[in-house]
Each structure stands twice: as structure tokens, then as C-alpha cells.
Design an enzyme around this catalytic site. Structure first.
Site, short mmCIF file in Angstrom:
data_model
loop_
_atom_site.label_atom_id
_atom_site.label_comp_id
_atom_site.label_asym_id
_atom_site.label_seq_id
_atom_site.Cartn_x
_atom_site.Cartn_y
_atom_site.Cartn_z
CE LYS A 122 -3.33 -2.65 -0.19
NZ LYS A 122 -3.78 -2.75 -1.59
NE ARG A 135 1.24 9.16 -17.14
CZ ARG A 135 -0.13 8.45 -16.85
NH1 ARG A 135 -0.06 8.11 -15.73
NH2 ARG A 135 -0.64 8.21 -17.97
CG HIS A 148 -8.47 3.05 -2.90
ND1 HIS A 148 -9.15 1.88 -2.31
CD2 HIS A 148 -7.33 2.56 -3.57
CE1 HIS A 148 -8.41 0.79 -2.58
NE2 HIS A 148 -7.23 1.20 -3.41
#
Length: 283
Positions: A122, A135, A148
């Protein structure tokens, strides 16, 4: 939430006596300071510093990095799944025999070792968001995405540190299995637009994710109903988190596939596949 905290306090002494003290000697497990520092650094970078830093810069070309990264995630997730498959004891967690959980050394070792590697995975997955920022795909850094990653990483540490329970094997296995499929999708997408024709099943990824949460919820309700002698505070925390994810993912699916927005929805957490064709180009 009050009930959950009461259960934690009520049962903590029992869990503390049975937990493996060697866990504290593992990387990041001695103190909450490292994991909190990682979490804060992640949030500050992806929400503020990163976007500001990239504002006047050209987006980085990370095609090769993304290919290698996603291939690694597929293999690592497969390995995590295998740690549960080849242990006989966890099968009992799906039956009424969990009323009398085994104290076998094998099961205890797999719970602790697998949990640390799951927690470590994680931390690595936080790079998903970093790649979006580098990006210049900030539109993919949504609340669902950040929540999340942040909540899963932080509470994976807390689970191993304070409240390890055997039911975590089932939850971790299901999540890792979905990640095999999900990162395989990202791997193909990272190869370039010419492979877009092989990604016709992207819509079904959200169905797979929702199915995962439904299975998790059904399992948790089952062990509550039969009064399974497993950490109840952990079980109720899992229930709460699964319900939140069910709502968030259902809302994403409704907006992404049932509605007809003027512009393609760009959502790209490591747990959500966006429906827009731009996703493939972005990879």
C-alpha cells in the site's frame, strides 16, 4: 464509530498479549511516526506541491516506468494471493468452525507476515498518484482515489500494529486478487494506444471491484451473525470501510457509465478504471 472505539478499548488488552512482539522490529512498525510522515508527505505533494511544481513544466514521459511498475504490481499481487491459497487453516474462516479459531503457529505467521507485505504494497501504491501528478493528469487525482490510497495504507499499518485478525486474510486475498486484474489492465494500457482494442473489458472492471466489496460485506456479516470468535472491533471497522467504498464506487459507476457527461470522466486511482478512451492514451 463510538461503538467501534468501545470494542477496540474493550478487547485491546487481550489482543496485545497474543500479538507477536517481533512485529515492532519490522520496518515502519515500531512507531506511527514514519507512516504518518509518509501519509502527510503524500497528501501535501499530490494535492498542493506537486501540481504547483508541474504547472509550468512539461509532463514527464513515464511510459517505460509505467510498464515496469504495473508488471511488478501484477506479480506482487499474485504472490500475495498465493500466501493465502497455500495455507489450509484460512479455509476454516469461511465456515462455522471459526467459532473456535485455531492457534496454529502456521496461521499466526501467515497473518503477520502477509499483513506486513500487504501494508508495504500500500505504500508502493501511493506512487500511482505521484505518477498522475508528474504526467499532469491532475483530474485523475479525485477524492475517491486519494481516500482509497490514504485510508488503506494507514489502516493496514494500524491493523498489523494493534488489531491483527484472521479475517484480514480473506479481505486481503480478495483485494489482492482484484489488483491482479486491475494492474494487468494498466499494464496493457501502458503499452500504448495500439493496444486499446484489447481493453474492451474496461467497463467490467468497476463491476469486479463492486463485486469484491459485496463479497467482503457478505463475509463480514456472516462472521458477525455466527458470533465468530475473531476481533469484533476489526470486523466492524471492515464493515464500515467496505460500505463507504461500495457507496463511492457505485457513485463512480453511475456517473461514469449511466450518465452522459459532455466531457469524458477521468478517474484513475489504483482501484478505479476510468471509462474514457483518453485513459489508454494517458498510460
Amino acid at each position: 464509530m463510538t461503538s467501534i472505539m468501545h470494542l477496540v478499548v474493550e478487547n485491546y488488552s487481550e489482543f496485545a498479549q497474543s500479538r507477536d512482539p517481533t512485529v515492532d522490529s519490522w520496518l515502519f512498525m515500531k512507531s506511527p511516526v514514519p507512516v504518518v510522515a509518509i501519509l502527510l508527505t503524500y497528501l501535501i505533494f499530490v494535492l498542493k506541491i506537486g501540481p504547483q511544481w508541474m504547472e509550468k513544466r512539461k509532463a514527464y514521459d513515464l511510459k517505460l516506468v509505467m510498464i515496469v511498475y504495473n508488471a511488478y504490481q501484477v506479480l506482487f499481487s499474485l504472490w500475495l494471493c498465493s500466501t493465502a491459497i497455500y495455507v489450509k487453516e484460512p479455509v476454516k474462516l469461511l465456515t462455522r468452525s471459526c467459532n473456535n479459531p485455531s492457534n496454529s503457529k502456521e496461521l499466526q505467521d501467515i497473518v503477520y507476515n502477509s499483513s506486513w507485505w500487504y501494508f508495504f504494497s500500500k505504500i508502493v501504491e501511493l506512487l500511482d498518484t505521484v505518477f498522475f501528478v508528474l504526467r499532469k493528469k491532475q483530474s485523475q487525482v479525485t477524492f475517491l482515489h486519494v481516500y482509497h490510497h490514504a485510508i488503506t495504507m494507514f489502516f493496514s499499518w494500524g491493523y498489523l500494529k494493534f488489531l491483527p485478525g484472521e479475517q484480514g486474510l480473506v479481505i486481503g486475498f480478495l483485494n489482492s486478487l482484484v489488483h491482479v486484474v486491475m494492474y494487468f489492465y494498466y499494464f496493457i494500457a501502458a503499452l500504448g494506444p495500439k493496444y486499446q482494442k484489447y481493453l474492451w473489458w474496461k467497463k467490467y472492471m468497476t463491476w469486479i471491484q463492486l463485486t469484491q466489496f459485496c463479497i467482503m460485506l457478505a463475509y463480514l456479516v456472516f462472521i458477525i451473525a455466527i458470533d465468530c470468535k475473531l476481533p469484533k472491533a476489526l470486523t466492524f471497522f471492515f464493515v464500515g470501510n467496505v460500505v463507504i467504498f461500495l457507496y463511492l464506487f457505485s457513485d463512480f459507476y453511475r456517473k461514469a457509465y449511466n450518465a452522459k457527461p459532455k466531457n469524458p470522466i477521468e478517474v484513475g486511482p489504483a482501484s478505479v478504471i476510468q471509462p474514457a478512451t483518453e485513459k489508454v492514451k494517458a498510460q
